[in-house]
Write an enzyme that holds these catalytic residues in place. Structure first.
Site, PDB file in Angstrom:
ATOM      1  N   LYS A   1     -10.983 -10.673 -16.369  1.00 49.09           N
ATOM      2  CA  LYS A   1     -11.300 -10.664 -17.626  1.00 49.09           C
ATOM      3  C   LYS A   1     -10.653 -11.728 -18.358  1.00 49.09           C
ATOM      4  CE  LYS A   1     -13.044  -8.375 -21.425  1.00 49.09           C
ATOM      5  NZ  LYS A   1     -14.217  -7.759 -21.639  1.00 49.09           N
TER       6      LYS A   1
ATOM      7  N   CYS B   1       5.376  -6.045   1.577  1.00 48.09           N
ATOM      8  CA  CYS B   1       5.815  -4.495   1.852  1.00 48.09           C
ATOM      9  C   CYS B   1       4.833  -3.743   2.813  1.00 48.09           C
ATOM     10  CB  CYS B   1       5.174  -3.798   0.365  1.00 48.09           C
ATOM     11  SG  CYS B   1       6.298  -2.421  -0.002  1.00 48.09           S
ATOM     12  N   TYR B   2       3.858  -3.111   2.731  1.00 48.29           N
ATOM     13  CA  TYR B   2       3.220  -2.402   3.909  1.00 48.29           C
ATOM     14  C   TYR B   2       2.691  -3.417   4.621  1.00 48.29           C
ATOM     15  CZ  TYR B   2      -0.415   0.366   6.121  1.00 48.29           C
ATOM     16  OH  TYR B   2      -1.153   0.800   7.085  1.00 48.29           O
TER      17      TYR B   2
ATOM     18  N   GLY C   1       0.963  -1.277  -0.185  1.00 52.37           N
ATOM     19  CA  GLY C   1       0.021  -0.203  -0.140  1.00 52.37           C
ATOM     20  C   GLY C   1       0.922   1.268   0.015  1.00 52.37           C
TER      21      GLY C   1
ATOM     22  N   ASP D   1     -18.394 -10.033 -22.287  1.00 55.26           N
ATOM     23  CA  ASP D   1     -18.862 -10.448 -20.835  1.00 55.26           C
ATOM     24  C   ASP D   1     -20.275 -10.890 -20.842  1.00 55.26           C
ATOM     25  OD1 ASP D   1     -16.127  -9.309 -20.407  1.00 55.26           O
ATOM     26  OD2 ASP D   1     -16.942  -7.277 -19.747  1.00 55.26           O
TER      27      ASP D   1
ATOM     28  N   HIS E   1       7.885  -7.158  -3.945  1.00 56.33           N
ATOM     29  CA  HIS E   1       6.675  -7.794  -4.338  1.00 56.33           C
ATOM     30  C   HIS E   1       6.639  -9.238  -5.517  1.00 56.33           C
ATOM     31  CE1 HIS E   1       4.167  -4.166  -3.391  1.00 56.33           C
ATOM     32  NE2 HIS E   1       5.413  -3.678  -3.769  1.00 56.33           N
TER      33      HIS E   1
ATOM     34  N   GLU F   1       4.570 -10.665  -6.671  1.00 56.63           N
ATOM     35  CA  GLU F   1       3.527 -11.015  -7.927  1.00 56.63           C
ATOM     36  C   GLU F   1       3.760 -10.115  -9.074  1.00 56.63           C
ATOM     37  OE1 GLU F   1       3.231  -9.134  -5.101  1.00 56.63           O
ATOM     38  OE2 GLU F   1       2.504  -7.170  -5.515  1.00 56.63           O
TER      39      GLU F   1
END
Ligand code: XMP
Length: 511
Positions: free
Chosen positions: A367, A82-83, A55, A226, A169, A171
């Site tokens: 998506k 992290c945060y 964050g 969608d 991170h 990710e």
């Protein structure tokens, strides 16, 4: 079997959605929740682990988001990123040092003691850092397992309690072995890793069948991915008790209405009510040049037509919508619901005065997951990887008055752009590629004759999510070919220009 879940508490990192996607790619359903969600709410799920996201705040900042301290005592593994790591460190009695210097970008992480989270990784390994504060002294019971040149405490863990913290991170793909770290965490959570979009689709069909019972469902097919996938999932569950409505507003691209008919009614067997309303839309738009008025008129006409179709279909009590997970997350994120919502992007909205119960079978999906399910359900690749197309259609690309004649010019020019971009193999690389028709005419010369015709604009942009965008650097010979073809094939256009604007300050569409 219960669906095992990893909860990701969102402290506002730009990467939070990526964490969720990485976990799902590894076969575990993960869900993004507000940072202060109560442990009681979490306990109600088949929870296998918790991630505290990064964050933008400092843990010392006034009003910085916090989590329920009970999350560390729930008996499931927790990974602070992290945060999230600093919050964990501080809550459990460690010291966090305020930003001395910021560390941003790639760093080499070395293992400093045996680690469950970092096992199997090279040492050093490249990781992606983006932080100000850092942990000075970890809480009691935690070992420091990794360090970088600038960050002495870059990874910590308490193996007994299965609590982990990393300053970088995992990710993002710049952390080269990030996937392995996430796998190690999922192993610590003892996840079966059996979630995938196909299993989701089966689960979802069963749920829809149960919810709808003997009732019936209405769905507006927009022509986009969608609503198509939502309709197919529901069709699989309740068959012809689903009625889909497709409104041809006369603002579609070349051959689009035909393609919808062939694809959904003929090939996939959906019961589709086609409403050809192009006259009505044209009449409503006559003489209108203001972009927002165009949008309002189109929205209003659509609702009226859809309401009439609903009445004809016997007023089904359920209405299907193709809401996706990112829309849902926007309302739970610490950034609050207002940060990113694009209100004008849902043309039409709901018919007022008709009471529908909503079915949103895609509200848990990203998506790319929706696309995979679409392919499983028989949609073709060309359709599933379509570029976004605005609800008000060509009306917002036909600047000035919208007339049939000008729409026809635009449709032809647009078809050339799409055709050439596809031939060049760029259709999926660029975010959108289309033509815009300007309301100005200029002088040209063609076959010794003076012409006085319209200008077409090529708008080709790259973007990750449509929020920001840059114009695409197209090879000159391709630009030349597109321009030549438009002027030769579209009678009424004698000039083609390329739009060099980024977003911001421009927008992707011209209106
Ligand atoms: P802008 O033009 O705002 O567009 O940069 C961002 C993305 O949204 C699409 N867009 C719309 N989609 N109804 C929609 O359904 C609309 O009124 C609308 N306006 C823009 C645009 O195509 C781009 O992908």
């Amino acid at each position: 079997m219960t669906r095992e879940t990893i909860a990701i508490l969102d402290f506002g990192s730009q990467y939070t959605q990526l964490i969720a996607r990485r976990m799902r790619e590894l076969g575990v359903y993960s869900e993004i929740l507000p940072p202060d969600v109560k442990s009681k709410t979490l306990a109600a799920r088949a929870l296998k682990g918790i991630v505290l996201s990064g964050g933008p705040d400092s843990v010392y900042a006034r009003g910085a988001p916090r989590c329920d301290p009970a999350v560390f005592r729930m008996g499931v593994p927790v990974l602070g990123i992290c945060y999230g790591m600093q919050l964990m460190g501080r809550k459990l009695g460690g010291d966090v040092r305020r930003a001395g210097c910021r560390e941003f970008g790639q760093a080499a992480l070395s293992r400093t003691s045996p680690s469950l989270l970092l096992q199997g990784l090279s040492s050093p390994t490249t990781v992606w850092m983006s932080h100000g504060d850092s942990i000075e002294r970890p809480p009691a019971g935690f070992a420091v397992t990794g360090a970088t040149e600038n960050t002495r405490v870059a990874a910590i863990e308490n193996v007994g309690r299965r609590l982990f913290g990393i300053q970088f991170h995992p990710e993002v793909k710049h952390t080269l072995e990030g996937r392995r770290i996430i796998e190690n965490f999922l192993d610590a959570c003892k996840c079966r890793r059996d979630w995938n979009p196909a299993s989701f689709a089966a689960e979802s069909s069963a749920k829809i069948r149960e919810t709808v019972g003997k009732g019936s469902v209405l769905c507006a097919l927009s022509g986009g991915v969608d609503s198509a996938v939502a309709a197919l999932l529901i069709h699989r569950a309740v068959g012809d008790r689903l009625t889909s409505v497709f409104v041809d507003n006369g603002l579609l691209r070349k051959n689009e209405a035909d393609q919808v008919r062939r694809r959904f009614a003929e090939k996939l067997g959906l019961k589709v009510v086609f409403v050809n309303a192009s006259r009505r839309f044209m009449a409503g738009l006559k003489g209108v040049v203001d972009p927002e008025r165009k949008r309002k008129i189109i929205g209003r006409e659509f609702i009226e037509i859809f309401t009439a179709a609903a009445r004809k279909a016997g007023r089904p009590e359920y209405l299907a919508q193709g809401t996706l997970y990112p829309d849902v997350i926007e309302s739970v994120s610490v950034k609050g619901p207002s940060a990113v919502i694009k209100s004008h992007h849902n043309v039409g909205g709901l018919p007022k005065g008709m009471k529908f119960k909503l079915i949103e079978p895609l509200r848990e999906l990203f998506k790319d997951e929706v696309r995979r399910i679409g392919l499983d359900l028989g949609l073709d690749e060309e359709f599933v990887y379509r570029q976004p197309f605005p609800g008000p259609g060509l009306a917002v690309r036909c600047l000035g008055p919208v007339t049939r004649a000008r729409l026809d010019l635009l449709r032809e020019a647009d078809a050339v752009v799409v055709d050439e971009i596809k031939r060049a193999g760029l259709y999926r690389e660029v975010w959108q590629s289309f033509a815009v028709l300007l309301p100005v005419r200029s002088v040209g010369v063609m076959g010794d004759r003076r012409t006085y015709q319209y200008t077409a604009v090529l708008r080709i942009v790259e973007s990750a999510d449509g929020m920001t965008a840059d114009w695409f650097r197209l090879p000159n010979d391709l630009l030349a070919r597109i321009a030549n073809r438009i002027v030769n094939e579209v009678q009424g256009v004698n000039r083609v220009v390329y739009d060099l604007s980024s977003k911001p300050p421009a927008t992707i569409e011209w209106e």
